[in-house]
Scaffold this active site. Structure first.
Site, PDB file in Angstrom:
ATOM      1  N   ASP A 268       0.825  -1.210   0.000  1.00 49.75           N
ATOM      2  CA  ASP A 268       0.000   0.000   0.000  1.00 49.75           C
ATOM      3  C   ASP A 268       0.858   1.258   0.000  1.00 49.75           C
ATOM      4  O   ASP A 268       2.023   1.219   0.355  1.00 49.75           O
ATOM      5  CB  ASP A 268      -0.831   0.031   1.290  1.00 49.75           C
ATOM      6  CG  ASP A 268      -2.274  -0.331   1.015  1.00 49.75           C
ATOM      7  OD1 ASP A 268      -2.585  -0.612  -0.146  1.00 49.75           O
ATOM      8  OD2 ASP A 268      -3.066  -0.339   1.973  1.00 49.75           O
ATOM      9  N   LYS A 290      -2.536   3.900  -4.262  1.00 46.07           N
ATOM     10  CA  LYS A 290      -2.957   4.953  -5.195  1.00 46.07           C
ATOM     11  C   LYS A 290      -2.174   6.218  -4.874  1.00 46.07           C
ATOM     12  O   LYS A 290      -2.427   6.885  -3.886  1.00 46.07           O
ATOM     13  CB  LYS A 290      -4.460   5.195  -5.070  1.00 46.07           C
ATOM     14  CG  LYS A 290      -5.253   3.986  -5.498  1.00 46.07           C
ATOM     15  CD  LYS A 290      -6.733   4.210  -5.285  1.00 46.07           C
ATOM     16  CE  LYS A 290      -7.486   2.907  -5.474  1.00 46.07           C
ATOM     17  NZ  LYS A 290      -7.349   1.998  -4.323  1.00 46.07           N
ATOM     18  N   ASP A 323      -3.974  -0.885  10.884  1.00 44.56           N
ATOM     19  CA  ASP A 323      -4.525  -2.223  11.090  1.00 44.56           C
ATOM     20  C   ASP A 323      -5.286  -2.613   9.818  1.00 44.56           C
ATOM     21  O   ASP A 323      -6.048  -1.804   9.292  1.00 44.56           O
ATOM     22  CB  ASP A 323      -5.483  -2.205  12.284  1.00 44.56           C
ATOM     23  CG  ASP A 323      -6.050  -3.594  12.524  1.00 44.56           C
ATOM     24  OD1 ASP A 323      -5.442  -4.353  13.281  1.00 44.56           O
ATOM     25  OD2 ASP A 323      -7.094  -3.929  11.912  1.00 44.56           O
ATOM     26  N   MET A 403      -9.491   9.698   7.180  1.00 45.00           N
ATOM     27  CA  MET A 403      -9.690  10.248   5.835  1.00 45.00           C
ATOM     28  C   MET A 403     -10.544  11.509   5.866  1.00 45.00           C
ATOM     29  O   MET A 403     -11.403  11.709   5.013  1.00 45.00           O
ATOM     30  CB  MET A 403     -10.326   9.179   4.923  1.00 45.00           C
ATOM     31  CG  MET A 403      -9.391   8.001   4.710  1.00 45.00           C
ATOM     32  SD  MET A 403     -10.151   6.593   3.913  1.00 45.00           S
ATOM     33  CE  MET A 403     -10.801   5.682   5.292  1.00 45.00           C
TER      34      MET A 403
END
Ligand code: SAH
Length: 495
Positions: A268, A290, A323, A403
């Site tokens: 990631d 991304k 996590d 986020m």
């Protein structure tokens, strides 16, 4: 890293030591363990140097003043005479002759440094501090020394003996790796360390036989294209591991072991390079994070990659920030593996809200008052603000928003028109646990101003409903540096 650690082959190479006292003796003791030809030049020798030379035909004592010809055809040279003028001359001669030099206790004139060594021949642990703190090297040496059994080297010697046979009988590198792992962790290891070579040999032969049979079975199955699920259960494995919030010290031991054993890493964006350093250098790395502006890999494609790699028999490690089970799309990846009958496991990690709360010393629960903490994502899957934010705001219970900073404008817009108390204080922790960590406190009404003023664009957690005052705790002093009122009054002063 200024000094690059390497192991130099000194078999039949010539090494020069200039000096006959204690300093030279220390170097000689170490070098005498190698198979180098060692010339020691000095007008007078310490009796222990003479004793070593007597026992060791590869040590030659040249009893006279040093001459520049002594440097001829040497691989390494040690200026160890304790005479600064002579040592400088030796250093100069070494430079002109292209011989690697160590001028004892003078790192600025050293081409190489002799590390602190834990010797379990043929296994050797070398510890270096680039000459900055030999005491630290000694401390590490003492710890490693305790860690490795005295006859640990026997494992290395035995490994050297069986390696050619393993190479000959197992063609697939992965099969070889698995066999080595079994040998070096199980009964074979115990037998070698107990000095029972005959038993070790028996265990080795049985293990080798087993590996060969498993390998042949697998290639047979792949050859006839049998049900892929069957192949997977024979070998492939997926671990969805939490890499924590960024600080490698917050990685769990289990996650570290999975990284070390990975054949394939699926990585990631929020995973730092220092965490990936725990993986084997030759593990295949697939980056699926991304990146802004970069190519994005869809969740479907990620699921396919996991399944595809596992079906080759690989140990696949999917590395996720924080996590894996907290806003980590784990459900999709678990489902994809389960559907294909691939063995899958989840290794937990420290989630961003936990790391942030630890960093700013603000507990997530408070006996008698805060009986729950909610982890919320600000964004829905269509990247609009989630109605949960409003609901939890109104319920007045503490929560952490993931986020959220990118949606700060929208959060303020939506909440201000829905009767929420806009004076509520929000705490923001950006890059929790990393060196770049910053913390902010702002009224909800000023949230987007705060995000813009301080350019908060790293990953961040917002805490709502948690207060230092209420818990009788001191606020994180860093909050002062980022008070909006300071910045505003400063800019007013400038105007
Ligand atoms: N599984 C992750 C969350 C992934 S969602 C976890 O358990 O932490 C990504 C969000 O996590 C980011 O937008 C940010 O809100 C948060 N995050 C991840 N790393 C962070 C960090 N080091 N500091 C603060 N927030 C972080």
């Amino acid at each position: 890293m200024r000094y690059f650690p390497i192991f130099l082959d000194l078999e039949d190479q010539a090494v020069l030591i200039v000096g006959g006292g204690e300093t030279a003796l220390q170097k000689l003791r170490l070098l005498a363990k190698t198979n180098a030809h060692i010339c020691v030049v000095a007008p007078l020798f310490d009796p222990e140097i003479a004793a070593i030379a007597k026992k060791n035909s590869r040590v030659e004592l040249i009893e006279r003043e040093y001459s520049s010809q002594d440097m001829d055809n040497k691989r390494l040279a040690y200026a160890a005479s304790d005479d600064e003028t002579l040592d400088r001359l030796v250093a100069q001669n070494a430079r002109s002759a292209g011989v690697l030099l160590n001028k004892v206790d003078d790192p600025s004139h050293c081409d190489f440094i002799t590390p602190s060594i834990v010797d379990r021949d043929p296994i050797c642990v070398a510890i270096g501090t680039e000459g900055t703190a030999p005491l630290l090297a000694r401390e590490i040496k003492a710890q490693v020394d305790k860690l490795l059994p005295a006859n640990f080297g026997a494992l290395g010697a035995m490994a050297a003996r069986i390696r050619p046979l393993i190479l000959e009988r197992l063609v697939d590198g992965r099969d070889r790796l698995r066999l080595w792992e079994r040998l070096l962790a199980g009964p074979f290891r115990r037998a070698v360390l107990n000095g029972d070579e005959a038993h070790a040999q028996d265990v080795f032969e049985t293990e080798l036989e087993l590996s060969q049979t498993a390998s042949v079975e697998l290639s047979h199955k792949q050859g006839v294209k049998q049900d892929q699920k069957e192949i997977a259960t024979t070998k492939g494995h997926v671990a969805l591991i939490g890499a924590g919030p960024g600080d490698p010290d917050l990685l769990t031991l289990k996650a570290m072991h999975r990284l070390q054993g990975a054949d394939v890493l699926v990585i990631d964006r929020l995973v730092s390079a220092s965490i990936l350093d725990y993986a084997r250098r030759d593990a295949k790395r697939i980056y699926v994070g991304k990146q802004a502006g970069g190519p994005s890999v869809s969740q479907d494609q990620i699921n396919q990659i996991l399944v595809r790699e596992a079906l080759t028999g690989a140990r696949v490690v999917r590395v996720k920030g924080g996590d894996p089970n907290v806003f980590g799309r784990c459900q999709e990846e678990l489902a994809a593996c389960q559907l294909m009958g691939i063995e899958v496991e989840v290794v937990p990690g420290i989630s961003a809200a936990q790391a942030a709360s630890a960093s700013i010393q603000l507990p997530l629960t408070f006996r008698g008052t805060h009986r729950s903490i909610t982890l919320l994502t600000a964004a829905t899957k269509d990247q609009v603000i989630s109605s949960d934010v409003m609901a939890f705001m109104k319920a007045g219970r503490p929560f952490a928003i993931y986020m959220g900073v990118k949606l700060a404008d929208e959060i303020v817009n939506v909440l201000s028109s829905s009767g929420v108390d806009m004076s509520e204080q929000i705490l923001i922790v950006e890059n929790a646990s990393l060196r770049e960590e910053r913390v902010f406190s702002t009224a909800l009404s000023e949230l987007s101003v705060c995000v813009k003023t301080f350019s908060i664009d790293g990953p961040a957690i917002l805490f709502v409903g948690l207060s230092y005052d209420e818990m009788g705790l001191q606020a994180d002093p860093r909050l002062k540096a980022h008070e909006l009122s300071n910045v505003v009054s400063l800019s007013r002063q400038v105007v």
